[in-house]
Design a protein around this motif. Structure first.
Motif, short mmCIF file in Angstrom:
data_model
loop_
_atom_site.label_atom_id
_atom_site.label_comp_id
_atom_site.label_asym_id
_atom_site.label_seq_id
_atom_site.Cartn_x
_atom_site.Cartn_y
_atom_site.Cartn_z
N PHE A 86 47.64 47.76 27.98
CA PHE A 86 48.73 46.77 28.02
C PHE A 86 48.98 46.31 26.59
CE2 PHE A 86 46.97 46.37 32.33
CZ PHE A 86 48.12 46.56 33.07
N HIS A 138 46.15 46.11 24.13
CA HIS A 138 44.89 45.84 24.81
C HIS A 138 44.52 47.01 25.72
CE1 HIS A 138 41.71 43.84 26.74
NE2 HIS A 138 42.37 43.35 27.77
N VAL A 186 42.66 48.62 28.46
CA VAL A 186 41.94 48.10 29.62
C VAL A 186 41.08 49.18 30.26
CG1 VAL A 186 42.15 46.99 31.86
CG2 VAL A 186 43.67 46.32 30.02
N ARG A 190 32.22 42.80 34.83
CA ARG A 190 32.53 41.45 34.39
C ARG A 190 34.01 41.17 34.56
NH1 ARG A 190 29.64 39.93 28.90
NH2 ARG A 190 30.58 37.98 29.57
N SER A 191 34.32 39.89 34.55
CA SER A 191 35.70 39.48 34.67
C SER A 191 36.53 40.07 33.53
CB SER A 191 35.73 37.95 34.61
OG SER A 191 36.97 37.50 35.00
N GLY A 192 37.67 40.64 33.86
CA GLY A 192 38.54 41.18 32.81
C GLY A 192 38.26 42.61 32.41
N THR A 193 37.38 43.31 33.12
CA THR A 193 37.10 44.70 32.75
C THR A 193 38.12 45.67 33.34
OG1 THR A 193 35.52 44.66 34.55
CG2 THR A 193 34.64 44.75 32.33
N GLY A 194 39.02 45.18 34.16
CA GLY A 194 40.06 46.07 34.67
C GLY A 194 39.83 46.56 36.08
N LYS A 195 39.07 45.83 36.86
CA LYS A 195 38.83 46.25 38.25
C LYS A 195 40.12 46.13 39.08
CE LYS A 195 35.64 43.07 38.81
NZ LYS A 195 35.78 42.39 37.49
N SER A 196 40.81 45.01 38.93
CA SER A 196 42.06 44.85 39.68
C SER A 196 43.10 45.85 39.20
CB SER A 196 42.59 43.43 39.53
OG SER A 196 41.64 42.50 40.01
N VAL A 197 43.14 46.06 37.89
CA VAL A 197 44.08 47.04 37.33
C VAL A 197 43.82 48.41 37.95
CG1 VAL A 197 44.69 48.27 35.21
CG2 VAL A 197 44.47 45.78 35.19
N GLN A 213 43.65 40.33 45.18
CA GLN A 213 42.63 39.37 44.78
C GLN A 213 42.98 37.95 45.20
OE1 GLN A 213 41.47 39.77 40.70
NE2 GLN A 213 39.94 38.16 40.83
N GLU A 272 37.84 41.86 45.87
CA GLU A 272 36.98 40.69 46.12
C GLU A 272 37.21 40.07 47.49
OE1 GLU A 272 36.79 38.01 42.84
OE2 GLU A 272 36.93 39.62 41.36
N HIS A 322 32.05 40.64 43.26
CA HIS A 322 31.06 40.02 42.38
C HIS A 322 29.81 39.66 43.19
CE1 HIS A 322 33.53 39.81 38.87
NE2 HIS A 322 34.49 39.18 39.51
N1 LIG Z 1 50.38 43.26 33.83
C1 LIG Z 1 49.52 43.05 32.82
N2 LIG Z 1 49.99 42.83 31.58
C2 LIG Z 1 49.15 42.62 30.56
N3 LIG Z 1 47.83 42.60 30.67
C3 LIG Z 1 47.29 42.80 31.87
C4 LIG Z 1 48.11 43.03 33.02
N4 LIG Z 1 47.31 43.19 34.08
C5 LIG Z 1 46.05 43.07 33.62
N5 LIG Z 1 46.02 42.84 32.31
C6 LIG Z 1 44.84 42.68 31.48
O1 LIG Z 1 43.90 43.65 31.87
C7 LIG Z 1 42.60 43.14 31.83
C8 LIG Z 1 41.89 43.44 33.12
O2 LIG Z 1 42.44 42.67 34.15
P1 LIG Z 1 41.91 42.73 35.63
O3 LIG Z 1 42.71 41.77 36.41
O4 LIG Z 1 41.88 44.13 36.10
O5 LIG Z 1 40.43 42.20 35.50
P2 LIG Z 1 39.34 42.16 36.63
O6 LIG Z 1 38.29 43.12 36.26
O7 LIG Z 1 39.96 42.32 37.96
O8 LIG Z 1 38.78 40.70 36.45
P3 LIG Z 1 38.38 39.61 37.57
O9 LIG Z 1 37.01 39.95 37.98
O10 LIG Z 1 38.43 38.33 36.82
O11 LIG Z 1 39.38 39.70 38.64
C9 LIG Z 1 42.72 41.66 31.54
O12 LIG Z 1 42.34 41.46 30.20
C10 LIG Z 1 44.16 41.36 31.70
O13 LIG Z 1 44.57 40.42 30.77
#
Ligand SMILES: Nc1ncnc2c1ncn2[C@@H]1O[C@H](COP(=O)(O)OP(=O)(O)OP(=O)(O)O)[C@@H](O)[C@H]1O
Ligand SMILES: [Mg+2]
Lengths: 283, 262
Positions: B32, B35, B37, B56-63, B106, B185, B218
Motif C-alpha cells: 500500500f 508500505h 504488507v 501481531r497486529s498489523g502484519t497483514g492478516k486481514s489483508v 473483523q 478473528e 489472537h
Molecule cells: N486499504 C489499505 N490502504 C492502506 N493501507 C492498508 C490498507 N489495508 C491495510 N493496510 C495496512 O496494511 C497493514 C496490515 O493491515 P491488516 O489489517 O491486515 O492487519 P492485521 O494483521 O489484520 O492486524 P489486526 O490483528 O490488528 O487486525 C496495516 O499496516 C495497514 O495499515
C-alpha cells in the motif's frame, strides 16, 4: 499552518541551481497536479458510470431495492421541493407584478408566471433542492457503508454493489426528478396565483386559462423532462463520491459535502448546455 | 482434536496431499503506497482442513483474507480457489467462486439498515431465490440459534454488542453453506464461554461438511482447538507453519516470544 508554509518555503529555496525558475516551476507543478487530479477524477467517474451501466442492464434486477429508493428519494424530497416551489411562486409573482405594471403589461401576468415557473425556476430549484437533500443523503449513506466494509460485505456475498446500490439510486433519482419538478411547478403556480389574487381579484380558472393560452408541447415538456439529466448527475456524483470514500468518519463527511457541491455545480453547468440544446431541438 | 491425525502435518502443508487444495496462496506480494504488507507469502489449505493464522497486529492478516476472496488484488503472485486462479476472472465468474465462500469481517460489517434476521437473509434472498419464505425463515432461525443469537432476530445491528454482531456475521457467512470459510478473528471480543461455543461450531462444520477454513485469531487456545495447522506471520510472510506442537518446539526467537506472551 505556519509549519506548512515553512516547508513549502524551504522546498523552494533549498536547491542551489535554478533559483529563478524554481518558484515558477513549483506553480506549474501544482497547477498541473490540480489539472491531473481533475482529469483523474473524471476518468474514474467515467469508469464508474460504465460499470454501473453494465451492471444495470444485465439481470438479476434489483426491483425491491429500486422500489425502496423511489420511495425514499421521492417521499423524502417532496415536502422540501413543495416548500421551495411555493416560496419561489410567491417571489416570482411579486417580481412579475412589479415589473409588468411598470411597463403597463399587467395582462401578461399569468403567462409570465407560468413560463418563468415551468421553463426556468421549477426545474432548477427542484434540481438544487434534491441535490442538497438526496445528494448528501446518498453520499453519506454509501460512504458510511464503504468505511464500515458493508460494501465489501455485499461484494463478498457475490452481489454486485454497482447493481444493488448505485444503479438503483441513480435510476430512482432520474425517475423522481421530473415528478418532483411537476410538484414544485404546481405549488409555485398555486402560491403565485394566490399572492396575486390577494391584491387583485383573479379567479384561478382565469389565471390558468390565460397563463397556458397558446402554450405548446415544446414549451413545457422539454424543460420538465430535462430534469432526468439532473437526476443522473445527482445520483451518479453522489454514488461515485460515496463508494470511493476512504478514511473513517471524516471521509463520510467529506463525501456528503463533495456530493452536494459537485452535483449542484455540474447541474448548473449542465443546465447551460441543456437550455441551449432544447432551444435548438425544440424551437 | 482427533481430526488432526488424518491431515498431513508437515510444516509446508501441501505435499502428500495430492488433491487440489481449497485455497492456495502463491508467492503473493501486496504493497500500500510505500508500505510493504505482504512479502511473497505462500499458504495452502486442503478440503476439510482448518488453518489458524496468527501474527501481531498489523502484519497483514486481514489483508490476506481480503485478497483470498478477491476484494483486493495482489501486486504479484496468485491465489487459487479449488484450483482456479481468481485473478483473471470476470465479475460473474468471481461471483460464482464467492458463493462457495463464507467471509466473516473483523468488525462484522453487518448491514446497519437491516435487522439481524434480514442480515442473514440477505445472501439467501440473492442466491437462493428458489427457497420458499418459510424455508428461508427456518434456515435463518437455525443459523442464528447455532451461533447463540436465536433471541435477537428483530434487533438492529446498532442495538447489539460487538461480540453479538460478530456472531451474527458468522451466521451470515454460513448462510449459503460455504465450502470455504474465511474468519477474521471470530472470537475476538467474545466471553470465554461464547468463544468455546464458536470453536465447537467451527469444529462441527469441519467434521460434518468437510469445510475448509482459514481462521485469523489472537486466541491461542481457540487456534489450538480448531485448527489442524497454524501459521505464524511476521513482516508479511510466514515465519513458521505446522501443528501447535511444532510451534512449541520451534526455536526461532520471535515464535518463542509470541507463544510466551499469548
Ligand atoms: N486499504 C489499505 N490502504 C492502506 N493501507 C492498508 C490498507 N489495508 C491495510 N493496510 C495496512 O496494511 C497493514 C496490515 O493491515 P491488516 O489489517 O491486515 O492487519 P492485521 O494483521 O489484520 O492486524 P489486526 O490483528 O490488528 O487486525 C496495516 O499496516 C495497514 O495499515
Ligand atoms: Mg485484522
Amino acid at each position: 499552518m505556519s509549519g506548512l508554509g515553512a516547508t513549502e518555503d524551504t522546498g523552494i529555496r533549498v536547491r542551489p541551481s535554478g533559483r529563478n525558475t524554481m518558484p515558477a516551476s513549483v506553480i506549474v507543478d501544482s497547477i498541473s497536479k490540480i489539472i491531473g487530479n481533475f482529469f483523474e477524477w473524471f476518468g474514474d467517474l467515467g469508469i464508474f458510470f460504465w460499470q454501473v451501466v453494465r451492471a444495470a442492464v444485465t439481470p438479476p434486477y434489483e426491483w425491491r431495492e429500486l422500489m425502496r429508493q423511489l420511495d425514499e428519494i421521492g417521499s423524502k424530497s417532496f415536502p422540501l421541493v413543495a416548500l421551495a416551489g411555493a416560496a419561489i411562486g410567491v417571489v416570482i409573482s411579486l417580481e412579475a407584478r412589479y415589473s409588468l405594471s411598470r411597463f403597463g403589461a399587467k395582462s401578461l401576468f399569468p403567462s409570465t408566471l407560468v413560463y418563468s415557473v415551468i421553463e426556468v425556476m421549477g426545474p432548477i430549484i427542484t434540481g438544487l433542492v434534491v441535490s442538497g437533500r438526496v445528494g448528501a443523503g446518498i453520499g453519506a449513506e454509501l460512504a458510511s457503508m464503504k468505511v464500515t466494509e458493508q460494501i465489501d460485505a455485499i461484494e463478498a456475498s457475490a452481489i454486485n454493489p454497482y447493481r444493488l446500490l448505485a444503479a438503483t439510486r441513480i435510476v430512482a433519482c432520474m425517475a423522481m426528478l421530473p415528478l418532483l419538478t411537476i410538484s414544485a411547478d404546481v405549488c409555485a403556480l398555486l402560491t403565485g396565483w394566490f399572492a396575486q389574487a390577494l391584491v387583485e381579484p383573479l379567479s384561478f380558472h382565469q389565471f390558468i386559462e390565460s397563463g397556458f393560452h397558446g402554450a405548446t408541447f415544446n414549451a413545457f415538456f422539454p424543460p420538465t423532462f430535462k430534469t432526468v439529466v439532473y437526476g443522473l448527475i445527482i445520483g451518479l456524483v453522489a454514488c461515485f463520491q460515496g463508494m470511493r470514500t476512504k478514511g473513517g468518519a471524516e471521509g463520510v463527511g467529506r463525501a456528503a459535502t463533495n456530493s452536494v457541491v459537485l452535483a449542484s455545480l455540474f447541474l448548473i453547468l449542465a443546465d447551460v448546455v441543456l437550455v441551449k440544446f432544447i432551444l435548438v431541438v425544440f424551437p | 482434536m482427533a481430526t488432526t491425525t488424518d491431515i498431513s502435518t508437515t510444516p509446508t502443508g501441501t505435499e502428500g496431499d495430492n488433491s487440489t487444495p481449497a485455497v492456495a496462496v502463491k508467492n503473493v506480494h501486496k504493497t500500500f503506497g510505500i508500505h510493504k504488507v505482504l512479502n511473497g507469502i505462500s499458504l495452502s489449505v486442503g478440503q476439510g482442513e482448518t488453518l489458524a493464522v496468527l501474527g501481531r497486529s498489523g502484519t497483514g492478516k486481514s489483508v490476506l483474507l481480503r485478497l483470498i476472496i478477491g476484494l483486493s488484488q495482489p501486486d504479484s503472485g496468485s491465489i487459487h480457489i479449488q484450483g482456479q486462479n481468481i485473478s483473471g476472472l470476470s465479475v460473474d465468474q468471481l461471483g460464482a467462486v464467492r458463493t462457495k465462500m463464507g467471509f466473516l469481517f473483523q468488525h462484522a460489517a453487518l448491514y446497519d439498515s437491516l435487522t439481524v434476521a434480514e442480515n442473514v437473509a440477505f445472501p439467501l434472498e440473492h442466491h437462493r431465490r428458489e427457497m420458499s419464505k418459510s424455508e428461508r425463515t427456518d434456515r435463518i432461525q437455525g443459523l442464528l440459534a447455532e451461533v447463540g443469537m436465536g433471541g435477537s432476530l428483530d434487533k438492529m445491528p446498532s442495538d447489539i454488542s460487538g461480540g453479538m454482531q460478530k456472531r451474527v456475521g458468522l451466521a451470515r457467512a454460513l448462510a449459503l453453506d460455504p465450502e470455504i470459510l474465511l474468519l477474521d478473528e471470530p472470537t475476538a471480543g467474545l466471553d470465554p464461554i461464547s468463544s468455546r461455543e464458536i470453536d465447537e461450531l467451527i469444529l462441527k462444520l469441519q467434521r460434518e461438511h468437510r469445510m475448509a477454513s482459514i481462521v485469523v485469531t489472537h486466541d491461542l487456545f481457540s487456534a489450538k482447538t480448531i485448527s489442524n495447522r497454524l501459521a505464524l506471520l511476521d513482516q508479511g510472510n510466514v515465519v513458521v507453519e505446522g501443528t501447535f506442537e511444532d510451534l512449541q518446539q520451534c526455536d526461532i526467537q520471535f515464535v518463542r516470544d509470541f507463544l510466551k506472551h499469548s
